[in-house]
Design a protein around this motif. Sequence first.
Motif, PDB file in Angstrom:
ATOM      1  N   GLU A  56       4.927   7.595   1.242  1.00  0.00           N
ATOM      2  CA  GLU A  56       4.017   6.539   1.692  1.00  0.00           C
ATOM      3  C   GLU A  56       4.678   5.157   1.563  1.00  0.00           C
ATOM      4  N   LEU A  57       5.395   4.924   0.484  1.00  0.00           N
ATOM      5  CA  LEU A  57       6.079   3.641   0.326  1.00  0.00           C
ATOM      6  C   LEU A  57       7.157   3.477   1.399  1.00  0.00           C
ATOM      7  N   ASP A  58       7.879   4.540   1.708  1.00  0.00           N
ATOM      8  CA  ASP A  58       8.881   4.481   2.772  1.00  0.00           C
ATOM      9  C   ASP A  58       8.214   4.132   4.100  1.00  0.00           C
ATOM     10  N   ARG A  59       7.087   4.759   4.387  1.00  0.00           N
ATOM     11  CA  ARG A  59       6.356   4.509   5.636  1.00  0.00           C
ATOM     12  C   ARG A  59       5.882   3.058   5.724  1.00  0.00           C
ATOM     13  N   LEU A  60       5.456   2.495   4.595  1.00  0.00           N
ATOM     14  CA  LEU A  60       4.890   1.147   4.592  1.00  0.00           C
ATOM     15  C   LEU A  60       5.910   0.046   4.315  1.00  0.00           C
ATOM     16  N   THR A  61       7.151   0.409   4.025  1.00  0.00           N
ATOM     17  CA  THR A  61       8.163  -0.612   3.758  1.00  0.00           C
ATOM     18  C   THR A  61       8.313  -1.604   4.913  1.00  0.00           C
ATOM     19  N   PRO A  62       8.288  -1.198   6.184  1.00  0.00           N
ATOM     20  CA  PRO A  62       8.357  -2.208   7.250  1.00  0.00           C
ATOM     21  C   PRO A  62       7.163  -3.172   7.236  1.00  0.00           C
ATOM     22  N   ALA A  63       5.963  -2.673   6.970  1.00  0.00           N
ATOM     23  CA  ALA A  63       4.776  -3.540   6.892  1.00  0.00           C
ATOM     24  C   ALA A  63       4.902  -4.506   5.717  1.00  0.00           C
ATOM     25  N   LEU A  64       5.420  -4.023   4.606  1.00  0.00           N
ATOM     26  CA  LEU A  64       5.653  -4.896   3.454  1.00  0.00           C
ATOM     27  C   LEU A  64       6.712  -5.940   3.796  1.00  0.00           C
ATOM     28  N   GLY A  65       7.761  -5.509   4.484  1.00  0.00           N
ATOM     29  CA  GLY A  65       8.816  -6.436   4.889  1.00  0.00           C
ATOM     30  C   GLY A  65       8.289  -7.566   5.764  1.00  0.00           C
ATOM     31  N   LYS A  66       7.341  -7.264   6.664  1.00  0.00           N
ATOM     32  CA  LYS A  66       6.739  -8.303   7.518  1.00  0.00           C
ATOM     33  C   LYS A  66       5.985  -9.325   6.685  1.00  0.00           C
ATOM     34  N   ARG A  67       5.622  -8.957   5.481  1.00  0.00           N
ATOM     35  CA  ARG A  67       4.908  -9.858   4.572  1.00  0.00           C
ATOM     36  C   ARG A  67       5.858 -10.500   3.552  1.00  0.00           C
ATOM     37  N   GLY A  68       7.155 -10.311   3.762  1.00  0.00           N
ATOM     38  CA  GLY A  68       8.135 -10.942   2.890  1.00  0.00           C
ATOM     39  C   GLY A  68       8.394 -10.202   1.599  1.00  0.00           C
ATOM     40  N   VAL A  69       8.178  -8.887   1.610  1.00  0.00           N
ATOM     41  CA  VAL A  69       8.334  -8.073   0.403  1.00  0.00           C
ATOM     42  C   VAL A  69       9.480  -7.082   0.591  1.00  0.00           C
ATOM     43  N   THR A  70      10.429  -7.092  -0.338  1.00  0.00           N
ATOM     44  CA  THR A  70      11.488  -6.088  -0.359  1.00  0.00           C
ATOM     45  C   THR A  70      11.041  -4.939  -1.259  1.00  0.00           C
ATOM     46  N   THR A  71      11.566  -3.743  -1.014  1.00  0.00           N
ATOM     47  CA  THR A  71      11.150  -2.573  -1.789  1.00  0.00           C
ATOM     48  C   THR A  71      12.356  -1.807  -2.321  1.00  0.00           C
ATOM     49  N   VAL A  72      12.138  -1.168  -3.476  1.00  0.00           N
ATOM     50  CA  VAL A  72      13.109  -0.246  -4.044  1.00  0.00           C
ATOM     51  C   VAL A  72      12.343   0.747  -4.900  1.00  0.00           C
ATOM     52  N   ALA A  73      12.782   1.996  -4.902  1.00  0.00           N
ATOM     53  CA  ALA A  73      12.227   3.041  -5.772  1.00  0.00           C
ATOM     54  C   ALA A  73      13.345   3.488  -6.701  1.00  0.00           C
ATOM     55  N   ILE A  74      13.051   3.525  -8.006  1.00  0.00           N
ATOM     56  CA  ILE A  74      14.091   3.766  -9.010  1.00  0.00           C
ATOM     57  C   ILE A  74      13.630   4.822  -9.998  1.00  0.00           C
ATOM     58  N   SER A  75      14.561   5.719 -10.359  1.00  0.00           N
ATOM     59  CA  SER A  75      14.283   6.709 -11.402  1.00  0.00           C
ATOM     60  C   SER A  75      15.502   6.847 -12.311  1.00  0.00           C
ATOM     61  N   SER A  76      15.324   7.615 -13.344  1.00  0.00           N
ATOM     62  CA  SER A  76      16.446   7.923 -14.239  1.00  0.00           C
ATOM     63  C   SER A  76      17.199   9.163 -13.771  1.00  0.00           C
ATOM     64  N   ASP A  77      16.814   9.716 -12.628  1.00  0.00           N
ATOM     65  CA  ASP A  77      17.509  10.876 -12.064  1.00  0.00           C
ATOM     66  C   ASP A  77      18.988  10.583 -11.822  1.00  0.00           C
ATOM     67  N   THR A  78      19.753  11.651 -11.707  1.00  0.00           N
ATOM     68  CA  THR A  78      21.150  11.554 -11.301  1.00  0.00           C
ATOM     69  C   THR A  78      21.229  11.222  -9.814  1.00  0.00           C
ATOM     70  N   GLU A  79      22.415  10.886  -9.352  1.00  0.00           N
ATOM     71  CA  GLU A  79      22.612  10.621  -7.926  1.00  0.00           C
ATOM     72  C   GLU A  79      22.212  11.839  -7.090  1.00  0.00           C
ATOM     73  N   VAL A 136      13.781   6.611   5.252  1.00  0.00           N
ATOM     74  CA  VAL A 136      14.444   5.865   6.315  1.00  0.00           C
ATOM     75  C   VAL A 136      14.519   4.385   5.946  1.00  0.00           C
ATOM     76  N   ASN A 137      13.456   3.867   5.339  1.00  0.00           N
ATOM     77  CA  ASN A 137      13.323   2.434   5.082  1.00  0.00           C
ATOM     78  C   ASN A 137      13.491   2.042   3.618  1.00  0.00           C
ATOM     79  N   LEU A 138      13.287   2.974   2.729  1.00  0.00           N
ATOM     80  CA  LEU A 138      13.192   2.695   1.301  1.00  0.00           C
ATOM     81  C   LEU A 138      14.535   2.851   0.604  1.00  0.00           C
ATOM     82  N   ARG A 139      14.935   1.832  -0.149  1.00  0.00           N
ATOM     83  CA  ARG A 139      16.121   1.959  -0.996  1.00  0.00           C
ATOM     84  C   ARG A 139      15.764   2.849  -2.185  1.00  0.00           C
TER      85      ARG A 139
END
Length: 178
Positions: free
Chosen positions: A51-74, A87-90
């Motif tokens: 859902e965050l990936d899907r909405l990242t472009p809408a957030l970007g239009k509002r001046g918001v950058t996004t990233v999702a972070i975990s302690s997982d390995t690469e 596609v959109n989410l770092r």
Amino acid sequence: MPSIDQRPTALVVETLSGTPYDLSLEKPARFSLVCFYRGLHCPVCSNYLRELDRLTPALGKRGVTTVAISSDTEERARQMSQKIGAVNLRIGYGLELPEARKWGLYISASRGESSIGIVEPPLFSEPGVFLLRPDQSIYYISVQSMPFVRPNFQEMVQALDFIINTDYPARGEYIGVV
């Protein structure tokens, strides 16, 4: 946990793109949205990040950058990215647990195999969502001790419209004696 009047601890993690995510170098027009997630083993995380990936472009239009972070390995982060069709989410990985704790995230111990048959890491952080101003000061925090019932990103997009249109201030700012 950092309070609303503070800047959180530094945040630098590797990303799947090969370019590290360094919060201090982020220059969003309005906010940086940092979404900490539990990891590949979590079925709630995969739906949430999709859902965050899907909405990242809408957030970007509002001046918001996004990233999702975990302690997982690469490798696990890459598997999560493929699983959600990012596609959109770092996607950042390798968050050190002492750093997660500095952000106020809860740490959980493995219970073995998750409900989707993926083994949990020995230790991992629970979810948190942060909206940070361009100067890295905190605007919004949601930290959880459980994987369930997280902030709704579609509602956040709608809230951002209100926040932007009314110049709504951060709340929880009072730090005096009560």
